[in-house]
Design a protein around this motif. Structure first.
Motif, PDB file in Angstrom:
ATOM      1  N   LEU A 126     145.085 -16.947  33.261  1.00 30.45           N
ATOM      2  CA  LEU A 126     144.587 -17.560  34.379  1.00 30.45           C
ATOM      3  C   LEU A 126     143.086 -17.789  33.851  1.00 30.45           C
ATOM      4  O   LEU A 126     142.365 -16.738  33.601  1.00 30.45           O
ATOM      5  CB  LEU A 126     144.842 -16.570  35.506  1.00 30.45           C
ATOM      6  CG  LEU A 126     144.074 -17.151  36.761  1.00 30.45           C
ATOM      7  CD1 LEU A 126     144.759 -18.525  37.355  1.00 30.45           C
ATOM      8  CD2 LEU A 126     144.088 -16.112  38.002  1.00 30.45           C
ATOM      9  N   TYR A 127     142.656 -19.006  34.408  1.00 30.69           N
ATOM     10  CA  TYR A 127     141.186 -19.409  34.276  1.00 30.69           C
ATOM     11  C   TYR A 127     140.686 -19.595  35.735  1.00 30.69           C
ATOM     12  O   TYR A 127     141.061 -20.366  36.528  1.00 30.69           O
ATOM     13  CB  TYR A 127     140.816 -20.738  33.339  1.00 30.69           C
ATOM     14  CG  TYR A 127     141.274 -20.724  31.881  1.00 30.69           C
ATOM     15  CD1 TYR A 127     140.068 -20.456  30.947  1.00 30.69           C
ATOM     16  CD2 TYR A 127     142.458 -20.620  31.288  1.00 30.69           C
ATOM     17  CE1 TYR A 127     140.148 -20.173  29.954  1.00 30.69           C
ATOM     18  CE2 TYR A 127     142.617 -20.562  29.738  1.00 30.69           C
ATOM     19  CZ  TYR A 127     141.473 -20.406  29.269  1.00 30.69           C
ATOM     20  OH  TYR A 127     141.285 -20.152  27.862  1.00 30.69           O
ATOM     21  N   LEU A 128     139.454 -18.898  35.877  1.00 31.28           N
ATOM     22  CA  LEU A 128     138.950 -19.116  37.062  1.00 31.28           C
ATOM     23  C   LEU A 128     137.519 -19.422  36.946  1.00 31.28           C
ATOM     24  O   LEU A 128     136.902 -19.297  35.635  1.00 31.28           O
ATOM     25  CB  LEU A 128     138.950 -17.437  37.860  1.00 31.28           C
ATOM     26  CG  LEU A 128     140.294 -17.197  38.107  1.00 31.28           C
ATOM     27  CD1 LEU A 128     140.257 -15.725  38.662  1.00 31.28           C
ATOM     28  CD2 LEU A 128     140.966 -17.964  39.178  1.00 31.28           C
ATOM     29  N   PRO A 129     136.612 -19.877  37.929  1.00 28.17           N
ATOM     30  CA  PRO A 129     135.321 -20.224  37.933  1.00 28.17           C
ATOM     31  C   PRO A 129     134.587 -19.055  37.707  1.00 28.17           C
ATOM     32  O   PRO A 129     134.850 -17.862  37.830  1.00 28.17           O
ATOM     33  CB  PRO A 129     134.911 -20.617  39.340  1.00 28.17           C
ATOM     34  CG  PRO A 129     136.190 -21.288  39.652  1.00 28.17           C
ATOM     35  CD  PRO A 129     137.320 -20.143  39.252  1.00 28.17           C
ATOM     36  N   MET A 130     133.238 -19.230  36.842  1.00 28.08           N
ATOM     37  CA  MET A 130     132.314 -18.068  36.202  1.00 28.08           C
ATOM     38  C   MET A 130     131.724 -17.358  37.558  1.00 28.08           C
ATOM     39  O   MET A 130     131.384 -16.098  37.412  1.00 28.08           O
ATOM     40  CB  MET A 130     131.386 -18.683  35.410  1.00 28.08           C
ATOM     41  CG  MET A 130     131.996 -19.273  34.057  1.00 28.08           C
ATOM     42  SD  MET A 130     130.908 -19.863  33.270  1.00 28.08           S
ATOM     43  CE  MET A 130     130.010 -18.486  32.346  1.00 28.08           C
TER      44      MET A 130
END
Length: 203
Positions: A126-130
């Motif tokens: 899963l990729y999320l905002p920094m």
């Protein structure tokens, strides 16, 4: 966070898989990759050295072998920076976040037509905002959570990582499931080489 060189290679491969191999200049590539023009020029050095990218005498360049550019990208990819957690915790965090992208085997299914005929899924990616805090996630091995620039998430409008990013992440992920999905992607994209495609078109 993805390396800037990786972003350049990812854009090259994603565009090539979408049928766009010719580029007018390095500036256009740099803009799409979200990096400086000097870095984009440097990132082209290795693909040019191995013949995967060819410069045009009148300016610009073309991706002549996207498979080898993808191999460079995949070989350089690492998931060491991922936060490992429980699947339910990652799922809840995604539900509470405005932007996210699903990667790994689940993204591979989407790129292969949406129906899983390959294998059981590997741990989720899963990729999320920094800007999203990951410190409170409970430890686990069911999901890998990574931070990425908001611009990259905007580019992954489908909610899944791009084709090249999915392949590279699977290359970096241990386990037979990740390998099975990665091989399925390769077969879908490269089982017929460019020379055969060109001959078929001429015929």
């Amino acid at each position: 966070m993805l390396r800037e060189t990786d972003a350049v290679w990812r854009v090259l491969v994603d565009a090539a898989l979408d049928g766009r191999r010719a580029w007018k200049n390095t500036g256009d590539l740099a803009w799409e990759a979200g990096v400086g023009e000097k870095l984009a020029y440097k990132a082209l050095t290795r693909p040019i050295q191995i013949g995967a990218v060819t410069r045009h005498p009148a300016g610009g360049f073309s991706v002549t072998d996207p498979e080898r550019v993808l191999t460079l990208f995949a070989a350089a990819r690492s998931l060491r920076a991922a936060t490992r957690t429980q699947f339910d915790a990652a799922q809840k965090l995604a539900a509470d976040t405005e932007k996210y992208a699903i990667g790994g085997t689940r993204a591979a299914v989407q790129h292969l037509g949406g129906l899983n005929t390959i294998a059981d899924h590997a741990p989720a990616i899963l990729y999320l905002p920094m800007s999203v805090a990951l410190d409170d996630l409970p430890p686990g091995e069911e999901a890998l959570v990574l931070a990425v620039e908001s611009k990259t998430l905007d580019e992954w409008r489908s909610g899944f990582t791009s084709a090249a990013q999915t392949y590279a992440d699977l290359f970096a992920q241990p386990g037979w499931q990740a390998s099975e999905f990665r091989r399925a992607l390769w077969r879908a994209w490269f089982s017929v080489d460019d020379w055969s495609r060109a001959e078929a078109a001429d015929g």
